[in-house]
Enzyme design. Sequence first.
Site, PDB file in Angstrom:
ATOM      1  N   HIS A   1      -1.772  12.551   0.378  1.00 53.40           N
ATOM      2  CA  HIS A   1      -3.059  11.919   0.074  1.00 53.40           C
ATOM      3  C   HIS A   1      -4.100  12.924  -0.415  1.00 53.40           C
ATOM      4  CE1 HIS A   1      -1.950   7.950   1.374  1.00 53.40           C
ATOM      5  NE2 HIS A   1      -1.528   8.391   2.540  1.00 53.40           N
TER       6      HIS A   1
ATOM      7  N   GLU B   1       4.881   6.050  11.256  1.00 55.86           N
ATOM      8  CA  GLU B   1       3.602   5.430  10.879  1.00 55.86           C
ATOM      9  C   GLU B   1       3.770   4.063  10.242  1.00 55.86           C
ATOM     10  OE1 GLU B   1       1.548   7.836   7.999  1.00 55.86           O
ATOM     11  OE2 GLU B   1       3.361   8.412   6.938  1.00 55.86           O
TER      12      GLU B   1
ATOM     13  N   ASP C   1      -2.111   4.827   9.363  1.00 51.59           N
ATOM     14  CA  ASP C   1      -1.047   3.924   8.938  1.00 51.59           C
ATOM     15  C   ASP C   1      -0.438   3.174  10.114  1.00 51.59           C
ATOM     16  OD1 ASP C   1      -0.799   3.935   6.108  1.00 51.59           O
ATOM     17  OD2 ASP C   1      -0.039   5.971   6.175  1.00 51.59           O
TER      18      ASP C   1
HETATM   19 MG   LIG Z   1      -0.023   8.138   6.692  1.00 54.85          MG
END
Ligand SMILES: [Mg+2]
Lengths: 262, 262, 262, 262, 262, 262
Positions: E51, E152, E178
């Site tokens: 990310h 997750e 998540d």
């Molecule tokens: Mg994640």
Amino acid sequence: MSEISTGPAGFAARLRAGHRTVGYWVVCDNALATERIAGVGYDYVCLDAQHGLVDHRALLAAMTAIDARGTAAGMVRVQANHPFWIGQALDAGARGVIVPMVDTATDAEAAVAACRYPPVGQRSYGPMRAGLRVGPKPAESDAEIACLVMIETAEGLRNVAEIAAVPGIDGVYIGPSDLRLAVGGSTSTDPAVDAEFDAAVRTVLSAARSAGIVAGYHCPDGASAARRLAAGFTVVSVASDLVHIEQAARGHLADALRPPGS
Amino acid sequence: MSEISTGPAGFAARLRAGHRTVGYWVVCDNALATERIAGVGYDYVCLDAQHGLVDHRALLAAMTAIDARGTAAGMVRVQANHPFWIGQALDAGARGVIVPMVDTATDAEAAVAACRYPPVGQRSYGPMRAGLRVGPKPAESDAEIACLVMIETAEGLRNVAEIAAVPGIDGVYIGPSDLRLAVGGSTSTDPAVDAEFDAAVRTVLSAARSAGIVAGYHCPDGASAARRLAAGFTVVSVASDLVHIEQAARGHLADALRPPGS
Amino acid sequence: MSEISTGPAGFAARLRAGHRTVGYWVVCDNALATERIAGVGYDYVCLDAQHGLVDHRALLAAMTAIDARGTAAGMVRVQANHPFWIGQALDAGARGVIVPMVDTATDAEAAVAACRYPPVGQRSYGPMRAGLRVGPKPAESDAEIACLVMIETAEGLRNVAEIAAVPGIDGVYIGPSDLRLAVGGSTSTDPAVDAEFDAAVRTVLSAARSAGIVAGYHCPDGASAARRLAAGFTVVSVASDLVHIEQAARGHLADALRPPGS
Amino acid sequence: MSEISTGPAGFAARLRAGHRTVGYWVVCDNALATERIAGVGYDYVCLDAQHGLVDHRALLAAMTAIDARGTAAGMVRVQANHPFWIGQALDAGARGVIVPMVDTATDAEAAVAACRYPPVGQRSYGPMRAGLRVGPKPAESDAEIACLVMIETAEGLRNVAEIAAVPGIDGVYIGPSDLRLAVGGSTSTDPAVDAEFDAAVRTVLSAARSAGIVAGYHCPDGASAARRLAAGFTVVSVASDLVHIEQAARGHLADALRPPGS
Amino acid sequence: MSEISTGPAGFAARLRAGHRTVGYWVVCDNALATERIAGVGYDYVCLDAQHGLVDHRALLAAMTAIDARGTAAGMVRVQANHPFWIGQALDAGARGVIVPMVDTATDAEAAVAACRYPPVGQRSYGPMRAGLRVGPKPAESDAEIACLVMIETAEGLRNVAEIAAVPGIDGVYIGPSDLRLAVGGSTSTDPAVDAEFDAAVRTVLSAARSAGIVAGYHCPDGASAARRLAAGFTVVSVASDLVHIEQAARGHLADALRPPGS
Amino acid sequence: MSEISTGPAGFAARLRAGHRTVGYWVVCDNALATERIAGVGYDYVCLDAQHGLVDHRALLAAMTAIDARGTAAGMVRVQANHPFWIGQALDAGARGVIVPMVDTATDAEAAVAACRYPPVGQRSYGPMRAGLRVGPKPAESDAEIACLVMIETAEGLRNVAEIAAVPGIDGVYIGPSDLRLAVGGSTSTDPAVDAEFDAAVRTVLSAARSAGIVAGYHCPDGASAARRLAAGFTVVSVASDLVHIEQAARGHLADALRPPGS
Ligand SMILES: [Mg+2]
Ligand SMILES: [Mg+2]
Ligand SMILES: [Mg+2]
Ligand SMILES: [Mg+2]
Ligand SMILES: [Mg+2]
Ligand SMILES: [Mg+2]
């Protein structure tokens, strides 16, 4: 439809509602130019990460430039149908993705899953830049992001009805160069397969209508975009900065060398 | 003049000989587009390091792209009249520099000195990329590199005769936006000072002729380049990629939105 | 074979015809050095996107630098056997790819499909930089691009005959470090498995001959390249810029510190 | 001298004390290779910002790579004799600068002032990266930073005694390519001026001795570095990565193409 | 455990032995800041390629910066569970990877295989930067590299026992944002599913204990890291530079605007 | 003052009018973080090109990020007092510059001339990015751009009254680290010269008042900014992202390692 917000935030809703949506296609890593292009009135600017030069760094710079103008939505034609690449485009703030080379309903389901958070899909949470503008709640984010899949292979064309029917797909998008090769063209513009190509285009348009989703088309200029709009496509991209700048340079040279009085 | 080689190697010689020399002006860091532009037939492509985005990294990438096409000469409008910046452009392989904001004969002498190796000037030796193509002997390199200085300030205009007479200056080059402000314009295109501006242009052209050097002009499009060529300028640049891509995007949008049949 | 063009355009044809093909292996993102290396006489320069520093930006810069010299063909050892990465290398102008870690005939078929346009394969059309030089027609492009697959795993070694027989594969290419580990080496140069390693090399060479394709070998220096050429390999790479520059620095230091008269 | 610390922290002190100081010269922006070079045993690695590719980004990356090995001191040959460029190199962590094209004692005083904090000089405080390792107190930092000025012009040669006598100058450093042109050479290696060049070298060396400072020399290889050390120079650089990698590639190609048994 | 080396070389061994291991999470491409962060005492600094902004170029710069401080181990949360991305992180010198979105034991086996050389796994040999510091023998390298997989997703949670039992997995690592969505949260911090979330955390911790491996947790600040350590997690990351710098800027603004005397 | 527009367009007017103006100081090339910082409420974000990492590429990215938030004005502390560097910052869209190391009224006049178009100054026309937002007419642009000069040397302090009186200077800005060294400090925070330093601060503040311009101060945190505001400074910067992120990382580590219950 009166409740659809204007501006980038309402982009996906307008697209889904079948509003005319005209975009410009950027393949160069050239944020300063993208900032200018983003201000001339297009509904979206699409950054090409498949065949263009838009790596992650370029993507962030271009999305920021688009947002600095504040009027167009940023879209990304992703590298390939993989959750990381789709997620990265969305984390950067894209309000829509165009997923290339979708051949089957399974491919389309994967594209949708990569665009939507659980429980709808499997997008991983980390909206690094998007969090400032899209959503921010997962369900809102899902609603504000358009997912278009490209029909551009023989297999995709055969399966277009099933692909268009996949829940969460917002539109099918024709890549004419690949599609022309797919129907037997010997070049990306081979007129010998015009009939097959036109039939393929009608098939895609019809599949979109049956599924209640929109159809998009990749165009080389504004005039052909107008023709595709007239034919029922509601999402049209004009491509591309790289080609247009070469055309402009060529045209200006011809003007410069033209004999006076001619 | 029959012995002037064609191609980039003969660029400075052709320019000095007063051959028509048409260039394209690049402000973006966009080597892929520059590679395409460099192939459409221009005599030179000029990279703008003063107002554009051409830092050293971009300069090397763009010069390499120009050389990969093999037909145009790379020029650089340098950051400012400083030996490091001029030397860096030349080390990267530029076959000419356009030096901005030259106000006096002393400024012009400094520009020349930065372009030429001893004993003519004081260029420092280290043709990191240029060594592959320009020269390679110092005197050959000096001969293959054009040095143009911009006349674009009130002071430069007053001193243009002395500037043009500086040995080693190959041409004077008009920057019309700055020059229009210099003659009293309230904007870079202010028509209220057309008379003063036109007089200034004639002064520069006349100074070039008296000194036996060429005159160059910075143009927004090919048509105005043709007009300046007809008026006696032999070096004309068409500017710029950034503006032209915005114009193209704007034009295509208008075409796309034009009602069918209109 | 007289009709095979010299220069980069005929590279794949010469490689397929079994001409001696010597390349240099670049792992650094260092376009200026790559431009110089590309001019010393190698048939190809291969950019390493798997273990090297060659991301897309570096790939474009290096391909442009290679093309600016005009004598060597650019190749890419791609990140992995995925159509996006292979396509991106080819769109940048590579005249050949070396695909790592190919274990099965299915892997090899995927590599071929990514290199060839329909109807032969499934390469997506968008030759962003390649369009200027390779092809440009799809079938011509297919013909001008070499597809080599690496045999460097235990599984790949077992399946080498089937892999070599896959239509469209132009050659098998040995990655000796991985292959030595694959046959049981405890390091990438472990002499304890010399016998197994040499047998593996013979197996690969024999499979290439049976399939009527070429065999390539990754070498640390020119002398070992000469030995592999003598042994029947026709494609040899000398690796790499990163290692060689360290060796050069080390050697010069030893020279500098050597007592006078020694 | 027993109290001079080993390692990078004692670099300037060892240099001033006349210890043999051997460096490698890096012109490429290639931090990974610089990291390797920095580990082979050189006393310093000098990054060339004048003729090389070392912009600020590259400078920071290379200095970090040098520090990651922990044995060599990072130096910078700065763009030009300007306080910003000298300060930027020092803020990045350089333990010495080599200032090009120093012509007069006034130039030399300016170089010193840019290297030293008040009250000695006028360096501006902001050791962005240097603060972690150099100094950190201003006076300590001054002590840990070497200031060398290049003698490489006719004017510099004439003024070398005055230059060498400027307080704070730690050494004079010969740039042989420029110096050979300065004494009348028609190329940077012109043997026709060997006598004049050798006399100039002796003049510089003698001026350094008279002033009690060290003399440095820019060498193309280790063997010539050894000769210059033997002649009394104590600071020698071996240049450069760009040239050496081309030489290595050329040598390996010759080896690869050598007929077996030859 | 007395034989575990201190410093980065012993990082994986300490982690496996259950020593308290505290890391800082970097999402920005900001090597200068990473160099500073790496020196404040964390056991590891983890670079986020999923990310965050850590592309290959950023990864190399950041790993070099971490190594320049010499105290923390560099880790990478990789883009996705693909051998190329895992290999690239390890070749750059990472001493551990955190693999996102691991759903099944098969996924976990793939992650392990990508981290280990044959005969244990299938990592491809080419430790471009790692070779200087990790290993260098393959088996040593395997021993010095930690492989953590993220739990997750709903599917990963269901399969956590099987995942934790995969040989070669060194730890499971909870991605709370998540995971909260996975257990039904409508936002990444939705308190409505606290009970389900807490149960999931206990499930993961328990699976780790049963498998004899460690458990890691991704925390927004030091205080929550302390709580997770107290709860039995031994690997805790504090995230992230991007969020913390915004918090700092916000806090300083409040301080600046606070009325005097308040 | 009711006619001063809010938002970035009115920034220079508000600054000149003596409104409280609080900024954040960015030294890192980290556009994503700058975008976040720009949204927390500061009046300006100042990018440091002198001691920071803000080269042209970083400057454009950061200015675009600031504009994408739309609330703060972008400023630049330029590399040095040179028309190219000042012009480049303004062309990128800066609404103010802070010019370091201004020693004399002549220096200050040069800074003003670089900020203003003719006939007021000599700024060269080419507002590559600025044209979209600042001005666009030259006189409007001049009005919308603030010019602050730094008082931070012994000479500048002696001449501060003359400097402050230069027409077109909008404010004097104290650089406390350099100023403390200038008044005799042995470090940038040396308390031994507190009296001299405080006297210097009063001198600057008084000179600003006499000249009818504003005074600015560079602060390490919000609390000290509040104190400087209370003392009569109206422009205060809080510095910097690099220092604050290290502080945050250090603080979180202490929290993480704190024994439970402490
Ligand atoms: Mg994640
Ligand atoms: Mg396509
Ligand atoms: Mg101008
Ligand atoms: Mg291998
Ligand atoms: Mg020199
Ligand atoms: Mg200062």
